[in-house]
Design an enzyme around this catalytic site. Sequence first.
Site, PDB file in Angstrom:
ATOM      1  N   ASP A  74       0.817  -1.325  -0.113  1.00  0.00           N
ATOM      2  CA  ASP A  74      -0.101   0.035  -0.118  1.00  0.00           C
ATOM      3  C   ASP A  74       0.925   1.167   0.080  1.00  0.00           C
ATOM      4  OD1 ASP A  74      -2.496  -1.354  -0.034  1.00  0.00           O
ATOM      5  OD2 ASP A  74      -2.220  -1.562   2.169  1.00  0.00           O
ATOM      6  N   ASN A 148      -6.170   9.174  -0.353  1.00  0.00           N
ATOM      7  CA  ASN A 148      -7.052   8.172   0.637  1.00  0.00           C
ATOM      8  C   ASN A 148      -7.683   9.183   1.554  1.00  0.00           C
ATOM      9  OD1 ASN A 148      -6.722   5.501  -0.371  1.00  0.00           O
ATOM     10  ND2 ASN A 148      -4.848   5.026   0.894  1.00  0.00           N
ATOM     11  N   ALA A 190      -9.146   2.246   4.149  1.00  0.00           N
ATOM     12  CA  ALA A 190      -7.661   2.361   4.772  1.00  0.00           C
ATOM     13  C   ALA A 190      -8.013   2.852   6.227  1.00  0.00           C
ATOM     14  CB  ALA A 190      -7.094   3.428   3.906  1.00  0.00           C
ATOM     15  N   TYR A 191      -7.310   4.222   6.629  1.00  0.00           N
ATOM     16  CA  TYR A 191      -7.705   4.522   8.099  1.00  0.00           C
ATOM     17  C   TYR A 191      -9.180   4.782   8.414  1.00  0.00           C
ATOM     18  CZ  TYR A 191      -5.692   7.314  12.046  1.00  0.00           C
ATOM     19  OH  TYR A 191      -5.274   7.500  13.374  1.00  0.00           O
ATOM     20  N   PHE A 193     -11.505   3.105   7.621  1.00  0.00           N
ATOM     21  CA  PHE A 193     -12.288   1.920   8.068  1.00  0.00           C
ATOM     22  C   PHE A 193     -11.666   1.395   9.420  1.00  0.00           C
ATOM     23  CE2 PHE A 193     -11.765  -2.596   7.896  1.00  0.00           C
ATOM     24  CZ  PHE A 193     -13.302  -3.117   7.684  1.00  0.00           C
TER      25      PHE A 193
END
Length: 300
Positions: A74, A148, A190-191, A193
């Site tokens: 990632d 993101n 990502a974060y 979530f």
Amino acid sequence: MSDERTVFLIAHTGRETALRSVEALVHGLLKAGIKIRLLSAEAVGLDLPDGVELVGGGHGAADGCELILVAGGDGTLLRGAELARESGLPMLGINLGRVGFLAEAERDDLAVVVERVVEADYEIEDRMTLDVVVRTNGEVLYEDWALNEASIEKASRERMLEVVTEVDGRPVSNFGCDGVVLSTPTGSTAYAFSGGGPVVWPEVEALLMVPISAHALFARPLVTSPDSVLAVEVQPKTPNGILWCDGRRSVELPAGARVEVRRGKTPVRLARLHRAPFTDRLVAKFALPVTGWRGRGGGC
């Protein structure tokens, strides 16, 4: 498309298996007549044949290339996204890490990737980005962007960050927290979530605000219009915070700082090899249990 074709390769080469995968990509593309451009710093440890152009990076590093090919996890994919956004070129990701939601292929797909790149057989999908501005006393302190998320976080473990959140110029709530994540749909896995935010399908246009470990009666994740302006103000008497953009670029947030996030003017272009539903990708990446599903007409 000109006769001479060049692909810019960004790779994570910290592990032996990654080195071998990158070398396989390089040899496959060169054999098909496609030139490779690679950062000099990433060539260390690689057994590279003649025909690989090494560059030092910087503005214009991808000039003349048709595609950015990224092999790694990632973090490497997000590094590739920086060059993709700057150059306007599509990025094709190959996952050599764990999850790799931005990746379009896995390590076992290297031969397929080479074939599809040679044939230019891929579709282009634009992904929403964020434009991020930090202000102090009305003056611009810092500007950045994110694919993101932009995350406002406490700078030390000892004390919470006291913030006020805002949507479209109106206050929503104030609370102490470990941080607040302002995310795109791409970043929802990502974060955001990890902080309990919803998974948003990438074709949905929206912005997310996700408080992290907030001490408040109302500190739920919010999903807003893509045209909204989200803001987080660090309270004047709170300890300094820190802003991270995609977990890669950071700046200290002094007490009283204001972080504003809006839809980015410049998207990141992703090269897609197949149009499988995002649902399938979600199930595969998170190894979700779907045993017992019968689908339509499966009976009761």
